[in-house]
Design a protein around this motif. Structure first.
Motif, PDB file in Angstrom:
ATOM      1  N   SER A 100       0.856  -1.182   0.000  1.00  0.00           N
ATOM      2  CA  SER A 100       0.000   0.000   0.000  1.00  0.00           C
ATOM      3  C   SER A 100       0.895   1.237   0.000  1.00  0.00           C
ATOM      4  O   SER A 100       1.859   1.321   0.760  1.00  0.00           O
ATOM      5  CB  SER A 100      -0.886  -0.003   1.242  1.00  0.00           C
ATOM      6  N   LEU A 101       0.563   2.204  -0.859  1.00  0.00           N
ATOM      7  CA  LEU A 101       1.295   3.466  -0.954  1.00  0.00           C
ATOM      8  C   LEU A 101       0.380   4.586  -0.490  1.00  0.00           C
ATOM      9  O   LEU A 101      -0.695   4.786  -1.044  1.00  0.00           O
ATOM     10  CB  LEU A 101       1.747   3.714  -2.392  1.00  0.00           C
ATOM     11  N   SER A 102       0.800   5.314   0.539  1.00  0.00           N
ATOM     12  CA  SER A 102       0.038   6.443   1.067  1.00  0.00           C
ATOM     13  C   SER A 102       0.569   7.729   0.453  1.00  0.00           C
ATOM     14  O   SER A 102       1.750   8.040   0.580  1.00  0.00           O
ATOM     15  CB  SER A 102       0.170   6.487   2.586  1.00  0.00           C
ATOM     16  N   ASN A 103      -0.311   8.480  -0.231  1.00  0.00           N
ATOM     17  CA  ASN A 103       0.073   9.725  -0.905  1.00  0.00           C
ATOM     18  C   ASN A 103      -0.407  10.925  -0.074  1.00  0.00           C
ATOM     19  O   ASN A 103      -1.581  11.261  -0.094  1.00  0.00           O
ATOM     20  CB  ASN A 103      -0.539   9.772  -2.307  1.00  0.00           C
ATOM     21  N   PRO A 104       0.506  11.620   0.631  1.00  0.00           N
ATOM     22  CA  PRO A 104       0.109  12.760   1.455  1.00  0.00           C
ATOM     23  C   PRO A 104       0.082  14.081   0.690  1.00  0.00           C
ATOM     24  O   PRO A 104      -0.225  15.115   1.263  1.00  0.00           O
ATOM     25  CB  PRO A 104       1.193  12.787   2.524  1.00  0.00           C
ATOM     26  N   PHE A 105       0.398  14.061  -0.604  1.00  0.00           N
ATOM     27  CA  PHE A 105       0.542  15.283  -1.383  1.00  0.00           C
ATOM     28  C   PHE A 105      -0.775  15.682  -2.048  1.00  0.00           C
ATOM     29  O   PHE A 105      -1.688  14.883  -2.182  1.00  0.00           O
ATOM     30  CB  PHE A 105       1.619  15.110  -2.460  1.00  0.00           C
ATOM     31  N   ASN A 106      -0.832  16.932  -2.512  1.00  0.00           N
ATOM     32  CA  ASN A 106      -2.007  17.402  -3.238  1.00  0.00           C
ATOM     33  C   ASN A 106      -1.823  17.250  -4.747  1.00  0.00           C
ATOM     34  O   ASN A 106      -2.507  17.897  -5.523  1.00  0.00           O
ATOM     35  CB  ASN A 106      -2.341  18.852  -2.858  1.00  0.00           C
ATOM     36  N   VAL A 107      -0.895  16.397  -5.155  1.00  0.00           N
ATOM     37  CA  VAL A 107      -0.695  16.009  -6.554  1.00  0.00           C
ATOM     38  C   VAL A 107      -0.658  14.484  -6.614  1.00  0.00           C
ATOM     39  O   VAL A 107      -0.419  13.817  -5.610  1.00  0.00           O
ATOM     40  CB  VAL A 107       0.612  16.587  -7.149  1.00  0.00           C
TER      41      VAL A 107
ATOM     42  N   SER B 124      -4.606  10.172  -0.926  1.00  0.00           N
ATOM     43  CA  SER B 124      -5.277   8.866  -0.840  1.00  0.00           C
ATOM     44  C   SER B 124      -4.238   7.754  -0.833  1.00  0.00           C
ATOM     45  O   SER B 124      -3.048   8.008  -0.739  1.00  0.00           O
ATOM     46  CB  SER B 124      -6.252   8.687  -2.007  1.00  0.00           C
ATOM     47  N   GLN B 125      -4.731   6.519  -0.916  1.00  0.00           N
ATOM     48  CA  GLN B 125      -3.856   5.358  -0.917  1.00  0.00           C
ATOM     49  C   GLN B 125      -4.112   4.517  -2.150  1.00  0.00           C
ATOM     50  O   GLN B 125      -5.222   4.513  -2.682  1.00  0.00           O
ATOM     51  CB  GLN B 125      -4.089   4.500   0.317  1.00  0.00           C
ATOM     52  N   GLY B 126      -3.091   3.800  -2.571  1.00  0.00           N
ATOM     53  CA  GLY B 126      -3.223   2.870  -3.687  1.00  0.00           C
ATOM     54  C   GLY B 126      -2.403   1.633  -3.405  1.00  0.00           C
ATOM     55  O   GLY B 126      -1.444   1.666  -2.643  1.00  0.00           O
ATOM     56  N   ASN B 127      -2.791   0.533  -4.019  1.00  0.00           N
ATOM     57  CA  ASN B 127      -2.095  -0.733  -3.821  1.00  0.00           C
ATOM     58  C   ASN B 127      -1.403  -1.158  -5.108  1.00  0.00           C
ATOM     59  O   ASN B 127      -1.932  -0.950  -6.197  1.00  0.00           O
ATOM     60  CB  ASN B 127      -3.072  -1.826  -3.396  1.00  0.00           C
ATOM     61  N   PHE B 128      -0.231  -1.754  -4.956  1.00  0.00           N
ATOM     62  CA  PHE B 128       0.457  -2.328  -6.099  1.00  0.00           C
ATOM     63  C   PHE B 128       1.035  -3.678  -5.698  1.00  0.00           C
ATOM     64  O   PHE B 128       1.310  -3.932  -4.531  1.00  0.00           O
ATOM     65  CB  PHE B 128       1.518  -1.389  -6.670  1.00  0.00           C
ATOM     66  N   THR B 129       1.172  -4.556  -6.692  1.00  0.00           N
ATOM     67  CA  THR B 129       1.588  -5.927  -6.433  1.00  0.00           C
ATOM     68  C   THR B 129       2.932  -6.220  -7.088  1.00  0.00           C
ATOM     69  O   THR B 129       3.134  -5.930  -8.267  1.00  0.00           O
ATOM     70  CB  THR B 129       0.533  -6.915  -6.958  1.00  0.00           C
ATOM     71  N   LEU B 130       3.831  -6.794  -6.300  1.00  0.00           N
ATOM     72  CA  LEU B 130       5.113  -7.269  -6.800  1.00  0.00           C
ATOM     73  C   LEU B 130       4.999  -8.761  -7.041  1.00  0.00           C
ATOM     74  O   LEU B 130       4.588  -9.509  -6.152  1.00  0.00           O
ATOM     75  CB  LEU B 130       6.231  -7.010  -5.788  1.00  0.00           C
ATOM     76  N   VAL B 131       5.337  -9.191  -8.237  1.00  0.00           N
ATOM     77  CA  VAL B 131       5.309 -10.608  -8.576  1.00  0.00           C
ATOM     78  C   VAL B 131       6.701 -11.180  -8.315  1.00  0.00           C
ATOM     79  O   VAL B 131       7.707 -10.611  -8.746  1.00  0.00           O
ATOM     80  CB  VAL B 131       4.904 -10.808 -10.054  1.00  0.00           C
ATOM     81  N   ILE B 132       6.745 -12.304  -7.609  1.00  0.00           N
ATOM     82  CA  ILE B 132       8.014 -12.959  -7.278  1.00  0.00           C
ATOM     83  C   ILE B 132       8.223 -14.094  -8.274  1.00  0.00           C
ATOM     84  O   ILE B 132       7.416 -15.025  -8.346  1.00  0.00           O
ATOM     85  CB  ILE B 132       7.985 -13.497  -5.830  1.00  0.00           C
ATOM     86  N   THR B 133       9.307 -14.000  -9.035  1.00  0.00           N
ATOM     87  CA  THR B 133       9.548 -14.992 -10.089  1.00  0.00           C
ATOM     88  C   THR B 133      10.213 -16.262  -9.574  1.00  0.00           C
ATOM     89  O   THR B 133      10.021 -17.331 -10.153  1.00  0.00           O
ATOM     90  CB  THR B 133      10.425 -14.387 -11.209  1.00  0.00           C
ATOM     91  N   ASN B 134      10.991 -16.171  -8.516  1.00  0.00           N
ATOM     92  CA  ASN B 134      11.661 -17.330  -7.937  1.00  0.00           C
ATOM     93  C   ASN B 134      11.570 -17.195  -6.417  1.00  0.00           C
ATOM     94  O   ASN B 134      12.466 -16.636  -5.780  1.00  0.00           O
ATOM     95  CB  ASN B 134      13.116 -17.390  -8.399  1.00  0.00           C
ATOM     96  N   PRO B 135      10.486 -17.703  -5.822  1.00  0.00           N
ATOM     97  CA  PRO B 135      10.262 -17.504  -4.384  1.00  0.00           C
ATOM     98  C   PRO B 135      11.410 -18.000  -3.505  1.00  0.00           C
ATOM     99  O   PRO B 135      11.793 -17.328  -2.554  1.00  0.00           O
ATOM    100  CB  PRO B 135       8.983 -18.281  -4.098  1.00  0.00           C
ATOM    101  N   LYS B 136      11.960 -19.170  -3.820  1.00  0.00           N
ATOM    102  CA  LYS B 136      13.020 -19.734  -2.983  1.00  0.00           C
ATOM    103  C   LYS B 136      14.216 -18.782  -2.913  1.00  0.00           C
ATOM    104  O   LYS B 136      14.694 -18.447  -1.826  1.00  0.00           O
ATOM    105  CB  LYS B 136      13.455 -21.087  -3.530  1.00  0.00           C
ATOM    106  N   MET B 137      14.692 -18.319  -4.064  1.00  0.00           N
ATOM    107  CA  MET B 137      15.848 -17.421  -4.089  1.00  0.00           C
ATOM    108  C   MET B 137      15.507 -16.039  -3.519  1.00  0.00           C
ATOM    109  O   MET B 137      16.327 -15.424  -2.838  1.00  0.00           O
ATOM    110  CB  MET B 137      16.393 -17.283  -5.510  1.00  0.00           C
ATOM    111  N   PHE B 138      14.300 -15.552  -3.810  1.00  0.00           N
ATOM    112  CA  PHE B 138      13.902 -14.235  -3.293  1.00  0.00           C
ATOM    113  C   PHE B 138      13.941 -14.220  -1.771  1.00  0.00           C
ATOM    114  O   PHE B 138      14.545 -13.337  -1.159  1.00  0.00           O
ATOM    115  CB  PHE B 138      12.502 -13.858  -3.787  1.00  0.00           C
TER     116      PHE B 138
END
Length: 134
Positions: free
Chosen positions: A61-68, A92-106
């Motif tokens: 979740s990304l919290s945007n405290p700015f007026n832009v 406001s707030q927005g959500n973004f998703t990170l996809v993990i390509t190799n969970p074991k190594m990550f």
């Protein structure tokens, strides 16, 4: 002929000085520098936190405290990428998703604090890159 060149040069310098004084360039430069420092200080108000995770992705979740508006254009890492760019409206707030390509190594690199992730963000028309060590 040299007197004419000297006179023209002096007149040009006088017009340049008058132009700088009239525009109050010093105040404009100081104001611009102050805005950059205020932006730097206000970046501490931006909050990114994890809201859910599975073996193959992490939602933040990304919290945007700015007026832009804020934007997350891209996220890259050795074993992660951004599922899709997002736009976060002002205050406001927005959500973004990170996809993990190799969970074991990550998760192995994350445990060793060696997973580097680069965030490509924008605030209004100002874009910047931030590297984060997970």
């Amino acid at each position: 002929m040299d007197a004419v060149k000297l006179s023209a040069t002096l007149i040009a310098i006088a017009f340049l000085i008058a132009f700088v004084v009239l525009l109050n360039v010093k105040a404009m430069v100081i104001s611009s520098v102050n805005q950059v420092f205020q932006l730097k200080d206000s970046l501490n108000q931006v909050k990114i936190r994890s809201i859910s995770s599975t073996e193959h992705n992490i939602t933040l979740s990304l919290s945007n405290p700015f007026n832009v508006s804020m934007y997350v254009y891209n996220v890259t890492g050795q074993y992660v990428y951004l599922k899709s760019p997002i736009h976060v409206p002002p205050m406001s707030q927005g959500n973004f998703t990170l996809v993990i390509t190799n969970p074991k190594m990550f998760y192995e690199l994350a445990q060793a604090r060696q997973e580097n992730i680069t965030l490509y963000l924008g605030i209004g028309t100002f874009n910047f890159t931030q590297e984060v060590n997970v």
